[in-house]
Enzyme design. Structure first.
Site: not given
Lengths: 742, 50
Positions: A447, A620, A624
Site C-alpha cells: 500500500d 495499514d 487495506d
C-alpha cells in the site's frame, strides 16, 4: 529520573488523540463495592524511574486508591472510588506517558498460561522424582525393592498424567472428533499406553516399567508448548497495547442542549454529534455545522487532507484536524464503513483458513505409519512365537520409542526462537502459521500512504523560500494542528513573534505582526489565485510551499531486497496515479495500481493468486484490511488501523520498512530449520524403530533415545540467528519505544 | 530397605514443598510482571505503601 526524558513522547507531531474522560468512564469496569478499575496502555514506560513517577503521580490524585504499573505488558491498572473520574489521562500525559485504552475482552485473557505453567510444574515434579526411582532400578534394584519403586512411580505418575496430560487429551480428542489428526493424538495414545502397560508390568512384578518415559515426555512437550504460548502472549499484548484508532463512543448533542457521551453501539441515525479537533469521526455522517480539514489517509489512502463544510459527507474513522464540527449521524456503527470493511475482511479470510500447518501435515502422515508399524509388530510377534504378553509389550515399546517427542518439539521450538528474534527486531508475529506462510511468499504488494510513506508531509522547497518569510510562516504554522502546518513549523527557530494566531478551520492560519496581517493557508483564501499552500502579506502572495509525503525510512532498500529475495513488487493504492507514481519512482517499484477501491485490492490479490503466486501484502489503512485478510500472508505497521492490525499476521513496531525483509529472512531461516528438525526426527526413527521392533528396547534405552533426540532438535533450533542488518536495527531500544507510540 | 520407608516419603515431601511454593507464587501473581519486578528493586520506597 533522567533516564526517561519524559515529556518528549507526548509532544511528537502526529501523536494520536488521547482518550477523553468520558471514554475512560465507559471503558472502566465496576468492581462492586463502589470502586472502579481501568487498565491503560502506556507504551512509553520502560524503567524503574518510569514506574515510580507514574505510580506516584496517579496515587496523588484525589479519589485514586491504587495504581500499579506492569512493565512487561507496559500497562497501568488504576483503581478509584466511584462517582467522579479522576483526571488520569491528563496526569499521565503531563508526566510524559500518554496512555490509551485498548480493547481486551475478558475471555481473551483466559487462564491458559497459568494452566500451562501449573502443568509444567506438576509434570516436572513427577518426572524428577520418577527419574530418581528409575535410576535406582536401572542400577540394579531387584525383587521387592524394584516393585516398591515401580509402585511409587505409578502413584506419582497417575495424577501427573491426569493433570498435566489433560491438555493433550483435550486437544487430541478435539482433533479426532472433527476427523482431523494432530501431533497430540499419537502423544496422547503413546503416553496412555505406556502407563497402562507399565502398570500391568508392575502388578505382575515385571522388570520393565515406562513411567519415567511417559511423564518426562509430557514434561518436555509442555515446556515447548508453554514457551510457544509465552511468545504469542507477549506479541499479542504488544499489539493490543497500540493506540486504538476507532473511538469507543461519541459526545451526543441532545435537542435540549445537553451533551451525553454514548458508547458507539448506542448511536442512532439522526443523532447530532460533536467532534472536536483531533478526534475521529465515530460513524458515517454529514456535517451540519462548522468547517474543518479531515485526514482521510487511513480510510482510502489519499494523502492530502480534505476540506469539509456543512453538507459534506464524512466517513467513520477519519480524523478531524483543525476545527470543531457538529455532525448528524447517518448510519449505525454496525452499518458504517468500518463495519463494511470488517465484513469484507471476514469474507476474504476464507482462503487463509484452509492453510494447513506443517506440523498438521506431518502428523497426518506420521501417526498412521507409527500406529500401523506397532500393529504389524504385534501381529508379527504373535505369528512368530504366539506369546501375546511379549508381543503386546514389544508393540507398546514401538509406540513409546516413536512417540513424537522430538517431532512434537521440532516445529514449535523453531517457531519460538523465530518469534523471539522477530521480537528483538520490533516485529510481532501472531502465530507459527504466519511464519510458515511468510516463508512461502513469492510476490509482494505494498500500500502507499502510511506504509511506503509515513503519511506525514514534508516541506521540500524550504531552500527556495526567503529565510525571513520561512521564519514568519513557521511561527504562524505552530498555531495549527494541520499536518501541512506541522511540516512548516518544523522549520521554526527562536521565540514566536506573533501575539495571537487564529486558525480558520478549512482555510489556514492568520496573525498580525507589527500592524501587518499575515495569512498562511490555501491560496484562494490567503491571497492570490490557484491551488497550493501560500504565505500572504496583507493579501499579497509572498511565498509558495511545496510538500511531499515523507518516505518511510528504509523503504527503497526494503523494496529492492524484497524484489530480489521474494518476487515481483507492486504498489496498490487508493490514492491518485500522480501521487502514486512519484512514490513508486522514489522507492523503485515499477508496477503501480492507483485509485483502487478495497474490493479492487482484493481482486488484484486474487488475480495474482490465481496465477499461482503467494502474495505478501503490506498495508495499514482501513481500506487495506480486507486485502490484508485475503493475501497469503500480511504485515501491518504499528500505526495502522485497529482492524488492519488484527487482520495482519505480523505487526512491526518500528518506523523502518527494513522490518519486512528481516521478517522474510527470519521466516525462511525458520522454515529451513523446521525441515532439518523434521529430518532429524525421521533419522532418529530409522535407527530406533528397528531396535524396538526386534524387542531390544528397555526403559533405559527409551529414556536416553528420547532425551537425546529432543536435545538435538532444541539445539538445532537455537542456531536461528538475527539476519544481517537486524542487529543494528535492534540496538536503539529507546527509539523503538518512541516509534511504537508515534 | 527400612531406610527407604522414610527416605522416599521425605524426598517426595521436599519436592512437594517446592512444587507448592511454585504454585503459590504463580497464584499470587509473582510471574505477572517479570520485567517490572527486576526494575522495582531500584525504586527507593521512602514511605510505606498503602
Amino acid at each position: 529520573m533522567t533516564c526517561c526524558a519524559p515529556g518528549l513522547d507526548g509532544s511528537l507531531p502526529g501523536s494520536l488523540p488521547l482518550p477523553s474522560r468520558e471514554e475512560i468512564a465507559l471503558a472502566a469496569r465496576s468492581l462492586g463495592n463502589g470502586r472502579r478499575q481501568i487498565e491503560l496502555s502506556i507504551p512509553a514506560v520502560h524503567c524503574a524511574a518510569c514506574i515510580s513517577s507514574v505510580e506516584s503521580a496517579l496515587t496523588r490524585l484525589d479519589g485514586v486508591e491504587a495504581a500499579r504499573v506492569n512493565l512487561s505488558t507496559k500497562r497501568v491498572t488504576v483503581r478509584w472510588r466511584e462517582d467522579a473520574v479522576p483526571p488520569i489521562v491528563d496526569t499521565l500525559a503531563a508526566t510524559g506517558y500518554p496512555p490509551h485504552t485498548f480493547d481486551e475482552t475478558a475471555e481473551s485473557r483466559d487462564g491458559e498460561l497459568s494452566e500451562l505453567l501449573r502443568a509444567v510444574a506438576t509434570a516436572g515434579f513427577a518426572a524428577g522424582n520418577i527419574m530418581l526411582l528409575s535410576v535406582s532400578v536401572w542400577s540394579g534394584a531387584e525383587g521387592a525393592t524394584r516393585d516398591l519403586f515401580h509402585w511409587v512411580s505409578a502413584l506419582i505418575a497417575l495424577p501427573a498424567l491426569v493433570f498435566a496430560g489433560r491438555i493433550y487429551y483435550r486437544s487430541a480428542w478435539g482433533a479426532l472428533r472433527h476427523g482431523r489428526m494432530n501431533m497430540d493424538v499419537p502423544i496422547a495414545i503413546g503416553v496412555t499406553l505406556a502407563y497402562a502397560m507399565s502398570l500391568y508390568e508392575t502388578i505382575n512384578h515385571g522388570p520393565h516399567a515406562y513411567f519415567d518415559a511417559s511423564v518426562s515426555l509430557l514434561f518436555f512437550l509442555l515446556i515447548g508448548r508453554t514457551l510457544d504460548h509465552v511468545m504469542r502472549d507477549r506479541a499479542r499484548a504488544a499489539v493490543l497495547g497500540l493506540a486504538q484508532v476507532a473511538p469507543r463512543g461519541a459526545l451526543v448533542l441532545r435537542a435540549d442542549a445537553t451533551r451525553e457521551y454514548l458508547p458507539l453501539a448506542a448511536i442512532e441515525p439522526g443523532m447530532r454529534i460533536a467532534v472536536g479537533p483531533g478526534e475521529r469521526i465515530p460513524v458515517d455522517a454529514a456535517v451540519d455545522w462548522g468547517t474543518s480539514d479531515i485526514d482521510v489517509s487511513l480510510i482510502n489512502g489519499e494523502s492530502a487532507p480534505q476540506r469539509v463544510e456543512p453538507g459534506t459527507q464524512v466517513r467513520a474513522g477519519t480524523l478531524n484536524l483543525t476545527g470543531a464540527l457538529s455532525i448528524t449521524a447517518q448510519a449505525r456503527a454496525t452499518d458504517s464503513f468500518l463495519a463494511e470493511m470488517t465484513r469484507m475482511l471476514e469474507a476474504a479470510e476464507g482462503g487463509r483458513a484452509r492453510y494447513r500447518r506443517i506440523a498438521e501435515r506431518v502428523s497426518a502422515a506420521y501417526a498412521p505409519v507409527v500406529h500401523l508399524t506397532a500393529l504389524a509388530t504385534l501381529a508379527g510377534w504373535v505369528a512368530y512365537d504366539g506369546d501375546w504378553h511379549k508381543a503386546i509389550t514389544i508393540a507398546i515399546a514401538v509406540l513409546i520409542i516413536t512417540c513424537p517427542c522430538a517431532l512434537g518439539l521440532a516445529v514449535p521450538i523453531v517457531q519460538v526462537m523465530a518469534a523471539r528474534r522477530l521480537f528483538e527486531n520490533g516485529i510481532m508475529v501472531k502465530d507459527g502459521a504466519g511464519l510458515e506462510r511468510l516463508a512461502e511468499a513469492d510476490a509482494v504488494l505494498f500500500d502507499k500512504t502510511g506504509t511506503l510513506t509515513m503519511g506525514r508531509p514534508r516541506l521540500i522547497n524550504a531552500d527556495a523560500i526567503a529565510p525571513d518569510m520561512l521564519v514568519i510562516a513557521a511561527a504562524l504554522a505552530s498555531g495549527s494542528r494541520h499536518p501541512l502546518s506541522g511540516a512548516i513549523a518544523a522549520h521554526a527557530s527562536g521565540p514566536n513573534p506573533f501575539d495571537s494566531i487564529v486558525e480558520v478551520p478549512g482555510s489556514g492560519v492568520e496573525g498580525v505582526l507589527h500592524g501587518i496581517a499575515w495569512r498562511l493557508g490555501r491560496a484562494g483564501w490567503a491571497g492570490g489565485e490557484g491551488e497550493g499552500t501560500v504565505l500572504a502579506r496583507d493579501g499579497v502572495r509572498v511565498a509558495d510551499f511545496v510538500f511531499e509525503d515523507t518516505l518511510r525510512p528504509g523503504a527503497a532498500q526494503a523494496v529492492a531486497k524484497l524484489g530480489q529475495a521474494v518476487g515481483p513488487v507492486e504498489m496498490i493504492s487508493g490514492d491518485a496515479l500522480a501521487a502514486c507514481g512519484r512514490v513508486a519512482q522514489a522507492v523503485g517499484i515499477a508496477q503501480v495500481h492507483a485509485a483502487l477501491m478495497p474490493a479492487d485490492k482484493i481482486a488484484r490479490i486474487d488475480t495474482l493468486q490465481a496465477a499461482g503466486r503467494k502474495v505478501l501484502m503490506i498495508g495499514d489503512g482501513l481500506n487495506d484490511a480486507p486485502a490484508l485478510g485475503a493475501a497469503h500472508v500480511s504485515i501491518a505497521p504499528a500505526s495502522s488501523a485497529d482492524i488492519g492490525r488484527k487482520a495482519a499476521d505480523f505487526v512491526f513496531l518500528r518506523e523502518s520498512l527494513a522490518a519486512v525483509p528481516i521478517a522474510v529472512s527470519i521466516a525462511r531461516q525458520a522454515g529451513r530449520l523446521v525441515r532439518q528438525n523434521l529430518t532429524l526426527a525421521v533419522v532418529y526413527n530409522v535407527f530406533a524403530v528397528p531396535i524396538a521392533i526386534s524387542g531390544h528396547v528397555t526403559p533405559l534405552i527409551a529414556a536416553i533415545a528420547m532425551s537425546a533426540s529432543s536435545i538435538l532438535v532444541i539445539g538445532n533450533a537455537l542456531r536461528l540467528r538475527n539476519p544481517a542488518g537486524g542487529a543494528e536495527a535492534a540496538a536503539p531500544a529507546a527509539g523503538a519505544l518512541r516509534e511504537a507510540h508515534a | 530397605m527400612t531406610t527407604l520407608a522414610y527416605l522416599i516419603p521425605v524426598a517426595l515431601f521436599l519436592g512437594g514443598i517446592s512444587l507448592g511454593a511454585f504454585l503459590w507464587a504463580l497464584r499470587s501473581g509473582q510471574y505477572d510482571d517479570l520485567d517490572g519486578a527486576a526494575e522495582r528493586i531500584f525504586i527507593e520506597d521512602d514511605k510505606p505503601k498503602a
